[in-house]
Structures are given as structure tokens and as C-alpha cells.
Design a protein around this motif. Sequence first.
Motif, PDB file in Angstrom:
ATOM      1  N   CYS A  85       0.852  -1.195  -0.037  1.00 14.20           N
ATOM      2  CA  CYS A  85       0.046  -0.174   0.018  1.00 14.20           C
ATOM      3  C   CYS A  85       0.972   1.331  -0.008  1.00 14.20           C
ATOM      4  CB  CYS A  85      -0.972   0.208   1.227  1.00 14.20           C
ATOM      5  SG  CYS A  85      -2.012   1.390   1.266  1.00 14.20           S
ATOM      6  N   VAL A  86       2.062   1.205   0.893  1.00 14.89           N
ATOM      7  CA  VAL A  86       2.763   2.633   0.907  1.00 14.89           C
ATOM      8  C   VAL A  86       3.756   2.621  -0.212  1.00 14.89           C
ATOM      9  CG1 VAL A  86       2.575   2.722   3.399  1.00 14.89           C
ATOM     10  CG2 VAL A  86       4.354   1.301   2.334  1.00 14.89           C
ATOM     11  N   SER A  87       4.021   1.681  -0.968  1.00 13.28           N
ATOM     12  CA  SER A  87       4.900   1.550  -2.041  1.00 13.28           C
ATOM     13  C   SER A  87       4.042   2.178  -2.970  1.00 13.28           C
ATOM     14  CB  SER A  87       5.368   0.192  -2.503  1.00 13.28           C
ATOM     15  OG  SER A  87       4.299  -0.453  -3.071  1.00 13.28           O
ATOM     16  N   LEU A  88       2.715   1.971  -3.190  1.00  8.38           N
ATOM     17  CA  LEU A  88       1.908   2.672  -4.272  1.00  8.38           C
ATOM     18  C   LEU A  88       1.479   3.965  -3.916  1.00  8.38           C
ATOM     19  CD1 LEU A  88      -0.388  -0.464  -4.976  1.00  8.38           C
ATOM     20  CD2 LEU A  88       1.299   0.505  -6.437  1.00  8.38           C
ATOM     21  N   TRP A  96       1.028   3.629   6.730  1.00  7.87           N
ATOM     22  CA  TRP A  96       2.316   3.625   7.616  1.00  7.87           C
ATOM     23  C   TRP A  96       2.173   3.230   9.066  1.00  7.87           C
ATOM     24  CZ3 TRP A  96       6.891   2.930   5.056  1.00  7.87           C
ATOM     25  CH2 TRP A  96       7.299   3.573   3.895  1.00  7.87           C
ATOM     26  N   ASN A  97       1.317   3.878   9.673  1.00  7.41           N
ATOM     27  CA  ASN A  97       1.066   3.829  10.977  1.00  7.41           C
ATOM     28  C   ASN A  97       0.571   2.173  11.336  1.00  7.41           C
ATOM     29  OD1 ASN A  97       0.303   4.458  14.013  1.00  7.41           O
ATOM     30  ND2 ASN A  97      -1.542   3.549  13.308  1.00  7.41           N
ATOM     31  N   TYR A 116       6.913   4.618  11.464  1.00  5.24           N
ATOM     32  CA  TYR A 116       6.269   5.496  12.263  1.00  5.24           C
ATOM     33  C   TYR A 116       6.878   7.146  11.918  1.00  5.24           C
ATOM     34  CZ  TYR A 116       3.781   2.852  15.885  1.00  5.24           C
ATOM     35  OH  TYR A 116       2.718   2.027  16.443  1.00  5.24           O
ATOM     36  N   LYS A 117       8.242   6.946  11.496  1.00  2.00           N
ATOM     37  CA  LYS A 117       8.841   8.277  11.132  1.00  2.00           C
ATOM     38  C   LYS A 117       8.106   8.739   9.829  1.00  2.00           C
ATOM     39  CE  LYS A 117      13.182   9.586  11.319  1.00  2.00           C
ATOM     40  NZ  LYS A 117      14.705   9.452  11.156  1.00  2.00           N
ATOM     41  N   GLU A 118       7.753   7.880   8.952  1.00  2.59           N
ATOM     42  CA  GLU A 118       7.130   7.859   7.549  1.00  2.59           C
ATOM     43  C   GLU A 118       5.740   8.314   7.768  1.00  2.59           C
ATOM     44  OE1 GLU A 118       8.748   8.209   4.805  1.00  2.59           O
ATOM     45  OE2 GLU A 118      10.561   7.630   5.509  1.00  2.59           O
TER      46      GLU A 118
END
Length: 330
Positions: A85-88, A96-97, A116-118
Motif C-alpha cells: 500500500c505505501v509503495s503505491l 504507515w502507522n 512511524y517516522k514515515e
Amino acid sequence: CLLGEVMGDPGCYRKAWELSGERSFQAQKGLGLLYLRQEKFSDAVQCLKTSLDINYLQESLWFSLGCAASRVNDRSLATKAFLQCVSLDPDNGQAWNNLAVEYIRRQDKVSAFNAYKEALKCSYDNWRIWESYLLVCVDIGEFEEGVRAHHALLDSNKKFLDIQVIKVLVRVVREGLPDRMGRRPAVSRLRSRLGELLGRMAGQAHKSAELWKLSADFHFASDSADDQEKGLIELQKAQRMSRMEPGWERDFDKLRKVVGLTIEYSKACCSLCKGKGQSSLDRLSSARLALKGVLSKTQEFGLDLAAAEVSGLVCGIKEELERITTELSK
């Protein structure tokens, strides 16, 4: 598929899947989301996986799959889904969370820290993410980031205080423990940054005796005369705050805490006395006044003085009071 969406009937989606020759990713997507809403998570996982096998460029569906997999405790699949999901969509803070949460469940806290930083890049004002980030930072030894996280939480809530985190950070500075990268905080920026954080909370007049005590411990760990003086003032505030708790003289645990802080404050006053100047006399007088106040209230309103534990506390106050009186008479 549209009829299935309107009617909420899984049979419509199954018919669409059949008519498509089992090639319609929309049919499996609709059926999977329907099962997800109905909390049939195992069925939802199967349908969503099938839809994504046909068309993997469905960012929101990867998120849904991650949520469903998490509910059936498939940690590997949930992690894979949120990663996809975050790669897309790298700006999906919630994904991210959720990815960070899955890493924590897999005991991979360093990866959770990075996730968490992202998440915070996308959702900087989300205090729940900051709280989770704070705990992970301290847990893995990213102490400077932990201080930054506590500052961010104070920005959103001026009364925020995680006393256990502060306790760990003060201990790290006092004992010179290394951070995750092996750096010694005593010679790094952590001491100054933690000092700024403690000063900020002190400026908000916190009424936590434990916080004032930790702040005093932090300053007493320094060789600076100014820091030693700050530590004494903070220890005095800790002693006073402990006496503000209602009924402390009738509760043994609270009484022990008050007596301990009062005796510690008295001993600190003695150790910081330099010669026979007015400042030394003022400190010793302040310590004697504090000891007398605690002793008087304990004897007048307190617990059974014949009890061994209470008697021991009272004897401790009396001995320290006698020592202070002797110092003042010199």
C-alpha cells in the motif's frame, strides 16, 4: 457489481464473477469489501487476495487486505499488504502507522521506528502516532528522537507527561548509557535537549512531585554549580508537591514518600552548604522547617506511631532534624 453494491447481496458479486469467467477483479473486490463490513474477515482475505492477484494496482484494496489480515492474525500477510500500500501511495499516513503496528507485533521495533517516522511525515499533527513513536524511540535507544517526540506531544497538549519515559531518559543521562548507535549521551546533545524539555515542563508549573524529583536528579548529575542549585530548588518543590497529596499522613506509602523526599532534601541542603554564609544558613533553616512540618503533622494526625514501620520513619525524621540542628548551632 453495481447491483451487489446497492443491495448488499453477495450473490450478485458471485454472479458477476461467474459471468466474467472468473476474471473480474471488481467482483472479488466488491465481495471482499462486503465481507469486511460484515466482519467475515477470513472470507474477506480470500476475496481481496483474488482481486489483487488480477490487478495489484489497487492501493486502497491493499490497505483493506492489511486490515482484514490483521484481524485474523496473519502478521506476514498484513505486513506485506501495508508495505504494498505505501509503495503505491507513500503519503498514506494511516498505512504507515498500521505497518508500524504490525512490525511491533512481530517484535521488529527498529522497522516500526522507521515506519512511524514515515507516518509522521504524512500525519504530523496526529498525537496518537506521536505517542506510539515516543515509546518505540525510548525502547530501541533513539533517545534524542524520544525527546523530540515528547516536545511534539507538549505542543498538542501542554499537560502531557509520560513519567516513565522521563525516568528512562534521566537514567540514561545520569548513567551515561549508550544510544542505539553506541553514542554516549553524556557527551552528546541528549543532555542539553533533555534539559530543555525538563525546563519547558517546569515552566508550565507541573504539580507532579515525581517529575520535580527526576528533574532534580538530572541537575544533580552535573558538576555545574548552577545545575546543583537548580537541583536543590527542584528537590524542594518535589518535597512540597508530595505534601499536597490529600491524606498523605494517614497513608503509609504516601507517608514514606514524603519522609524520603524530606530527608533527601535536608541532606542535599547540607551537602551544598559552603562555609557559614547567609545562603548556607537559609538552606539549613529551610531543611529544618521542612523536617519539623512533616514530623509535626505525622505525630498529630498520622498513622499508629507504635507500628514498627511508622516508628522507623519517625525516627529517621528525628535523627535528620537533630543533625540539621547541630549544623545550625555550629
